[in-house]
Design a protein around this motif. Structure first.
Motif, PDB file in Angstrom:
ATOM      1  N   PHE A 124       0.872  -1.172   0.000  1.00 44.44           N
ATOM      2  CA  PHE A 124       0.000   0.000   0.000  1.00 44.44           C
ATOM      3  C   PHE A 124       0.915   1.229   0.000  1.00 44.44           C
ATOM      4  O   PHE A 124       1.549   1.538   1.006  1.00 44.44           O
ATOM      5  N   LEU A 125       1.007   1.898  -1.128  1.00 41.33           N
ATOM      6  CA  LEU A 125       1.932   3.020  -1.279  1.00 41.33           C
ATOM      7  C   LEU A 125       1.170   4.337  -1.253  1.00 41.33           C
ATOM      8  O   LEU A 125       0.342   4.606  -2.119  1.00 41.33           O
ATOM      9  N   ARG A 126       1.433   5.127  -0.189  1.00 37.92           N
ATOM     10  CA  ARG A 126       0.809   6.448  -0.024  1.00 37.92           C
ATOM     11  C   ARG A 126      -0.721   6.364  -0.073  1.00 37.92           C
ATOM     12  O   ARG A 126      -1.393   7.213  -0.650  1.00 37.92           O
ATOM     13  N   CYS A 127      -1.262   5.319   0.537  1.00 38.13           N
ATOM     14  CA  CYS A 127      -2.715   5.102   0.517  1.00 38.13           C
ATOM     15  C   CYS A 127      -3.395   5.729   1.728  1.00 38.13           C
ATOM     16  O   CYS A 127      -2.774   5.970   2.763  1.00 38.13           O
ATOM     17  N   CYS A 128      -4.705   5.972   1.590  1.00 38.55           N
ATOM     18  CA  CYS A 128      -5.489   6.624   2.633  1.00 38.55           C
ATOM     19  C   CYS A 128      -6.588   5.692   3.137  1.00 38.55           C
ATOM     20  O   CYS A 128      -7.505   5.332   2.383  1.00 38.55           O
ATOM     21  N   PHE A 129      -6.451   5.303   4.406  1.00 38.76           N
ATOM     22  CA  PHE A 129      -7.463   4.496   5.083  1.00 38.76           C
ATOM     23  C   PHE A 129      -8.280   5.348   6.065  1.00 38.76           C
ATOM     24  O   PHE A 129      -8.947   4.815   6.941  1.00 38.76           O
ATOM     25  N   ASP A 130      -8.227   6.664   5.926  1.00 36.38           N
ATOM     26  CA  ASP A 130      -8.860   7.565   6.896  1.00 36.38           C
ATOM     27  C   ASP A 130     -10.343   7.262   7.066  1.00 36.38           C
ATOM     28  O   ASP A 130     -11.085   7.126   6.072  1.00 36.38           O
ATOM     29  N   SER A 131     -10.761   7.136   8.340  1.00 36.12           N
ATOM     30  CA  SER A 131     -12.182   7.040   8.728  1.00 36.12           C
ATOM     31  C   SER A 131     -12.882   5.783   8.229  1.00 36.12           C
ATOM     32  O   SER A 131     -14.111   5.689   8.307  1.00 36.12           O
ATOM     33  N   ILE A 132     -12.150   4.781   7.709  1.00 35.15           N
ATOM     34  CA  ILE A 132     -12.833   3.579   7.239  1.00 35.15           C
ATOM     35  C   ILE A 132     -12.852   2.514   8.329  1.00 35.15           C
ATOM     36  O   ILE A 132     -12.145   2.599   9.333  1.00 35.15           O
ATOM     37  N   ASP A 133     -13.689   1.489   8.132  1.00 34.29           N
ATOM     38  CA  ASP A 133     -13.875   0.428   9.118  1.00 34.29           C
ATOM     39  C   ASP A 133     -12.968  -0.755   8.783  1.00 34.29           C
ATOM     40  O   ASP A 133     -13.202  -1.467   7.803  1.00 34.29           O
ATOM     41  N   LEU A 134     -11.919  -0.934   9.594  1.00 33.25           N
ATOM     42  CA  LEU A 134     -11.006  -2.066   9.436  1.00 33.25           C
ATOM     43  C   LEU A 134     -11.149  -3.048  10.602  1.00 33.25           C
ATOM     44  O   LEU A 134     -10.223  -3.803  10.910  1.00 33.25           O
ATOM     45  N   SER A 135     -12.309  -3.079  11.231  1.00 33.51           N
ATOM     46  CA  SER A 135     -12.543  -3.978  12.358  1.00 33.51           C
ATOM     47  C   SER A 135     -12.301  -5.423  11.959  1.00 33.51           C
ATOM     48  O   SER A 135     -12.765  -5.879  10.905  1.00 33.51           O
ATOM     49  N   GLU A 136     -11.530  -6.127  12.783  1.00 28.30           N
ATOM     50  CA  GLU A 136     -11.252  -7.550  12.596  1.00 28.30           C
ATOM     51  C   GLU A 136     -10.547  -7.860  11.272  1.00 28.30           C
ATOM     52  O   GLU A 136     -10.553  -8.999  10.804  1.00 28.30           O
ATOM     53  N   THR A 137      -9.931  -6.850  10.670  1.00 29.43           N
ATOM     54  CA  THR A 137      -9.146  -7.059   9.447  1.00 29.43           C
ATOM     55  C   THR A 137      -7.733  -7.504   9.826  1.00 29.43           C
ATOM     56  O   THR A 137      -7.146  -6.999  10.778  1.00 29.43           O
ATOM     57  N   THR A 138      -7.196  -8.463   9.083  1.00 29.64           N
ATOM     58  CA  THR A 138      -5.861  -8.995   9.349  1.00 29.64           C
ATOM     59  C   THR A 138      -4.928  -8.690   8.175  1.00 29.64           C
ATOM     60  O   THR A 138      -5.244  -9.015   7.032  1.00 29.64           O
ATOM     61  N   PHE A 139      -3.804  -8.042   8.481  1.00 35.87           N
ATOM     62  CA  PHE A 139      -2.770  -7.767   7.480  1.00 35.87           C
ATOM     63  C   PHE A 139      -1.526  -8.572   7.854  1.00 35.87           C
ATOM     64  O   PHE A 139      -1.032  -8.462   8.975  1.00 35.87           O
ATOM     65  N   VAL A 140      -1.014  -9.362   6.924  1.00 35.47           N
ATOM     66  CA  VAL A 140       0.169 -10.180   7.176  1.00 35.47           C
ATOM     67  C   VAL A 140       1.205  -9.926   6.076  1.00 35.47           C
ATOM     68  O   VAL A 140       0.873  -9.990   4.879  1.00 35.47           O
ATOM     69  N   GLN A 195     -11.511   2.905  12.196  1.00 34.06           N
ATOM     70  CA  GLN A 195     -11.970   1.948  13.190  1.00 34.06           C
ATOM     71  C   GLN A 195     -11.103   0.695  13.071  1.00 34.06           C
ATOM     72  O   GLN A 195     -11.179  -0.039  12.073  1.00 34.06           O
ATOM     73  N   LEU A 196     -10.240   0.471  14.075  1.00 39.65           N
ATOM     74  CA  LEU A 196      -9.303  -0.649  14.041  1.00 39.65           C
ATOM     75  C   LEU A 196      -9.556  -1.625  15.190  1.00 39.65           C
ATOM     76  O   LEU A 196      -8.636  -2.300  15.662  1.00 39.65           O
ATOM     77  N   LYS A 197     -10.795  -1.731  15.608  1.00 39.37           N
ATOM     78  CA  LYS A 197     -11.145  -2.636  16.708  1.00 39.37           C
ATOM     79  C   LYS A 197     -10.831  -4.080  16.314  1.00 39.37           C
ATOM     80  O   LYS A 197     -11.291  -4.577  15.293  1.00 39.37           O
ATOM     81  N   ASP A 198      -9.999  -4.733  17.113  1.00 44.57           N
ATOM     82  CA  ASP A 198      -9.605  -6.130  16.901  1.00 44.57           C
ATOM     83  C   ASP A 198      -8.922  -6.354  15.550  1.00 44.57           C
ATOM     84  O   ASP A 198      -8.895  -7.486  15.041  1.00 44.57           O
ATOM     85  N   ALA A 199      -8.379  -5.309  14.959  1.00 45.72           N
ATOM     86  CA  ALA A 199      -7.590  -5.463  13.731  1.00 45.72           C
ATOM     87  C   ALA A 199      -6.207  -6.021  14.079  1.00 45.72           C
ATOM     88  O   ALA A 199      -5.764  -5.969  15.232  1.00 45.72           O
ATOM     89  N   SER A 200      -5.529  -6.560  13.061  1.00 34.08           N
ATOM     90  CA  SER A 200      -4.241  -7.206  13.311  1.00 34.08           C
ATOM     91  C   SER A 200      -3.248  -6.888  12.197  1.00 34.08           C
ATOM     92  O   SER A 200      -3.581  -6.967  11.013  1.00 34.08           O
ATOM     93  N   PHE A 201      -2.020  -6.521  12.613  1.00 31.32           N
ATOM     94  CA  PHE A 201      -0.900  -6.327  11.690  1.00 31.32           C
ATOM     95  C   PHE A 201       0.234  -7.248  12.151  1.00 31.32           C
ATOM     96  O   PHE A 201       0.703  -7.128  13.284  1.00 31.32           O
TER      97      PHE A 201
END
Length: 218
Positions: free
Chosen positions: A27-43, A62-68
């Protein structure tokens, strides 16, 4: 599952990735502002454009229970995220900005609990100013030069951490586990260590800074 994709200078939709598993993406210079990433997993994902020296923005997301996990979050902008239960493990997050991040679940106006699982990360020069991270898993992180002015770590597991170039003077570490950590320039005279756990070797090192010679009995 989303795998092996490259996203450049994109602004994502509200629930585009919510609950998804995302592997080996850039993700190069991307904007995740104000979006819902709840329970999203990035590996194994990259969120930093090394050529432009610019990270991605997650402001107010929204990064509730999100994972990096195993991600490059260098210079990521996490200002004002909702982050209860956020997991960040074995990531590079140098210079990331967590100012205003909320890891709390408010029960009443006077009672709350925090939840975060951030371990084995490089948080060098990251900004955690005034963030509340009470009783959280924060072990084996590198905190070199991090801004922790007004940060509350009370009761958290900070064991195995690296605290060089770390300002202990305006951070709450009461009841924290600091065992097996490089404590840098921690000064016993200036820091409230009520309930803090340390090892024998750390005790000797800290007392020697006060001019006390510790003799180990055989």
């Amino acid at each position: 599952m989303i795998k092996n994709q490259v996203f450049s200078e994109q602004r994502f939709n509200q629930k585009q990735f919510s609950g998804e598993e995302i592997h080996d993406c850039k993700f190069l210079r991307c904007c995740f502002d104000s979006i819902d990433l709840s329970e999203t997993t990035f590996v194994n994902c990259i969120f930093y454009d090394d050529e432009m020296q610019k990270g991605c923005s997650f402001q107010n997301a929204q990064l509730k229970d999100a994972s990096f996990k195993h991600c490059d979050l260098t210079m990521a902008d996490f200002k004002n995220i909702q982050a209860l239960g956020l997991e960040i493990r074995e990531c590079k997050a140098t210079g990331a900005d967590f100012n205003g991040a909320n890891f709390m679940n408010m029960i009443t106006t006077r009672s709350w609990f925090c939840s975060a699982f951030m371990t084995k990360n490089n948080f060098s020069y990251a900004n955690f100013s005034k963030v509340i991270l009470e009783k959280c898993e924060l072990w084996e992180n590198r905190w070199t030069g991090a801004n922790v002015r007004g940060t509350n770590f009370s009761g958290s597991d900070l064991s195995g951490g690296e605290f060089t170039e770390f300002d202990w003077n305006d951070v709450n570490i009461t009841h924290c586990d600091l065992t097996n950590s490089d404590l840098g320039e921690l000064n016993l005279r200036k820091v409230d260590l009520d309930g803090v756990k340390i090892d024998d070797w750390q005790q000797s090192h800290l007392l020697e800074k006060l001019g006390v010679i510790v003799i180990h009995s055989k």
